[in-house]
Design a protein around this motif. Structure first.
Motif, PDB file in Angstrom:
ATOM      1  N   ASN A  13       0.584  -1.170  -0.162  1.00  0.00           N
ATOM      2  CA  ASN A  13       0.393  -0.062  -0.351  1.00  0.00           C
ATOM      3  C   ASN A  13       0.861   1.463  -0.071  1.00  0.00           C
ATOM      4  O   ASN A  13       2.082   1.375  -0.387  1.00  0.00           O
ATOM      5  N   THR A  14       0.410   2.004   0.299  1.00  0.00           N
ATOM      6  CA  THR A  14       1.018   3.351  -0.110  1.00  0.00           C
ATOM      7  C   THR A  14       2.163   3.649   0.958  1.00  0.00           C
ATOM      8  O   THR A  14       2.533   4.547   1.104  1.00  0.00           O
ATOM      9  N   TYR A  15       1.451   3.209   2.482  1.00  0.00           N
ATOM     10  CA  TYR A  15       2.833   2.972   3.227  1.00  0.00           C
ATOM     11  C   TYR A  15       3.784   2.446   3.427  1.00  0.00           C
ATOM     12  O   TYR A  15       5.043   2.219   4.383  1.00  0.00           O
ATOM     13  N   ALA A  16       2.979   1.208   2.777  1.00  0.00           N
ATOM     14  CA  ALA A  16       4.377  -0.169   2.580  1.00  0.00           C
ATOM     15  C   ALA A  16       4.435  -1.083   1.872  1.00  0.00           C
ATOM     16  O   ALA A  16       3.294  -1.953   1.216  1.00  0.00           O
ATOM     17  N   TYR A  17       5.080  -1.032   0.829  1.00  0.00           N
ATOM     18  CA  TYR A  17       5.966  -1.272  -0.742  1.00  0.00           C
ATOM     19  C   TYR A  17       6.171  -1.833  -1.300  1.00  0.00           C
ATOM     20  O   TYR A  17       7.583  -1.278   0.009  1.00  0.00           O
ATOM     21  N   TYR A  18       6.410  -3.218  -1.748  1.00  0.00           N
ATOM     22  CA  TYR A  18       6.615  -4.173  -2.117  1.00  0.00           C
ATOM     23  C   TYR A  18       7.517  -4.466  -3.658  1.00  0.00           C
ATOM     24  O   TYR A  18       6.426  -5.153  -3.854  1.00  0.00           O
ATOM     25  N   PRO A  19       8.227  -4.108  -4.222  1.00  0.00           N
ATOM     26  CA  PRO A  19       8.336  -3.876  -5.719  1.00  0.00           C
ATOM     27  C   PRO A  19       8.518  -4.824  -5.957  1.00  0.00           C
ATOM     28  O   PRO A  19       9.854  -5.937  -5.665  1.00  0.00           O
ATOM     29  N   ASN A  20       8.448  -5.973  -6.979  1.00  0.00           N
ATOM     30  CA  ASN A  20       8.717  -7.133  -7.224  1.00  0.00           C
ATOM     31  C   ASN A  20       9.484  -7.039  -8.213  1.00  0.00           C
ATOM     32  O   ASN A  20      10.078  -7.950  -9.264  1.00  0.00           O
ATOM     33  N   TYR A  21       8.954  -6.011  -9.475  1.00  0.00           N
ATOM     34  CA  TYR A  21       8.976  -5.839 -11.448  1.00  0.00           C
ATOM     35  C   TYR A  21      10.083  -4.455 -11.581  1.00  0.00           C
ATOM     36  O   TYR A  21       8.974  -3.433 -11.127  1.00  0.00           O
ATOM     37  N   TRP A  22      10.703  -4.101 -12.038  1.00  0.00           N
ATOM     38  CA  TRP A  22      11.071  -3.576 -12.584  1.00  0.00           C
ATOM     39  C   TRP A  22      11.013  -3.131 -13.885  1.00  0.00           C
ATOM     40  O   TRP A  22      11.691  -4.122 -15.194  1.00  0.00           O
ATOM     41  N   GLY A  23      11.507  -1.643 -14.637  1.00  0.00           N
ATOM     42  CA  GLY A  23      11.686  -1.436 -15.491  1.00  0.00           C
ATOM     43  C   GLY A  23      12.366  -1.456 -16.632  1.00  0.00           C
ATOM     44  O   GLY A  23      13.424  -1.239 -15.265  1.00  0.00           O
ATOM     45  N   GLN A  24      13.275  -1.313 -17.212  1.00  0.00           N
ATOM     46  CA  GLN A  24      15.164  -0.193 -17.844  1.00  0.00           C
ATOM     47  C   GLN A  24      15.266   0.715 -17.303  1.00  0.00           C
ATOM     48  O   GLN A  24      16.305   0.748 -16.937  1.00  0.00           O
ATOM     49  N   GLY A  25      14.375   1.490 -16.868  1.00  0.00           N
ATOM     50  CA  GLY A  25      14.777   2.803 -17.109  1.00  0.00           C
ATOM     51  C   GLY A  25      14.546   3.819 -17.994  1.00  0.00           C
ATOM     52  O   GLY A  25      15.148   4.006 -18.785  1.00  0.00           O
ATOM     53  N   THR A  26      14.243   5.314 -17.333  1.00  0.00           N
ATOM     54  CA  THR A  26      14.281   6.162 -18.248  1.00  0.00           C
ATOM     55  C   THR A  26      15.244   6.729 -17.926  1.00  0.00           C
ATOM     56  O   THR A  26      14.761   7.903 -17.072  1.00  0.00           O
ATOM     57  N   GLN A  27      16.506   8.376 -18.522  1.00  0.00           N
ATOM     58  CA  GLN A  27      17.196   8.971 -17.896  1.00  0.00           C
ATOM     59  C   GLN A  27      16.260  10.956 -18.693  1.00  0.00           C
ATOM     60  O   GLN A  27      15.753  11.108 -18.893  1.00  0.00           O
ATOM     61  N   VAL A  28      16.226  11.436 -17.312  1.00  0.00           N
ATOM     62  CA  VAL A  28      15.649  13.082 -17.215  1.00  0.00           C
ATOM     63  C   VAL A  28      16.769  13.056 -16.753  1.00  0.00           C
ATOM     64  O   VAL A  28      17.758  13.151 -15.238  1.00  0.00           O
ATOM     65  N   THR A  29      16.604  14.119 -17.357  1.00  0.00           N
ATOM     66  CA  THR A  29      18.546  15.655 -17.064  1.00  0.00           C
ATOM     67  C   THR A  29      17.464  16.915 -16.601  1.00  0.00           C
ATOM     68  O   THR A  29      16.775  17.188 -18.269  1.00  0.00           O
ATOM     69  N   VAL A  30      18.258  17.511 -15.611  1.00  0.00           N
ATOM     70  CA  VAL A  30      17.725  19.017 -15.798  1.00  0.00           C
ATOM     71  C   VAL A  30      18.706  19.678 -15.440  1.00  0.00           C
ATOM     72  O   VAL A  30      19.188  19.838 -14.742  1.00  0.00           O
ATOM     73  N   SER A  31      19.053  20.810 -16.586  1.00  0.00           N
ATOM     74  CA  SER A  31      19.307  21.550 -16.767  1.00  0.00           C
ATOM     75  C   SER A  31      19.628  23.237 -15.821  1.00  0.00           C
ATOM     76  O   SER A  31      18.450  23.540 -15.919  1.00  0.00           O
ATOM     77  N   SER A  32      20.370  23.562 -15.464  1.00  0.00           N
ATOM     78  CA  SER A  32      20.165  24.737 -14.334  1.00  0.00           C
ATOM     79  C   SER A  32      20.384  26.057 -15.858  1.00  0.00           C
ATOM     80  O   SER A  32      20.741  25.968 -16.434  1.00  0.00           O
TER      81      SER A  32
END
Length: 120
Positions: free
Chosen positions: A101-120
């Protein structure tokens, strides 16, 4: 098994916005929550936002009021709308799915990831 495919990362200037998407497929009925985590170089991976099947949400303190997690059950897709992005939000963002739930979460599966880059 559940497969997760992210999209929507990229480069944006500080103050800008991005929306990440995560499409889930496979044994969807086996999960009851999905979330987004992020990992920056040299920093431990942290859970950014979670949404349950019932629509309850919770957020990392530093993104509250700027990020919004939502889901489209018909499309088996979860979104992360990120507004007011700051350089410290730069990281690889991972979609995940699992139990809990929103207080105890146990992820079992993951995606490959996506890069987020924020420039100043």
């Amino acid at each position: 098994q559940v497969q997760l495919v992210e999209s929507g990362g990229g480069l944006v200037q500080a103050g800008g916005s991005l929306r990440l998407s995560c499409a889930a497929s496979g044994s969807i009925a086996s999960i009851n929550a999905m979330g987004w985590s992020r990992q920056a170089p040299g920093i431990q991976r942290e859970l950014v936002a979670i949404i349950t099947n019932g629509g309850s949400t919770n957020y990392l303190g530093s993104v509250k009021g700027r990020f919004t997690i939502s889901r489209d059950n018909a499309k088996n897709t979860v979104y992360l709308q990120m507004n007011g992005l700051q350089p410290e939000d730069t990281a690889v963002y991972y979609c995940n799915a699992g139990d809990g739930n929103t207080y105890a979460y146990y992820p079992n599966y993951w995606g490959q990831g996506t890069q987020v880059t924020v420039s100043s």
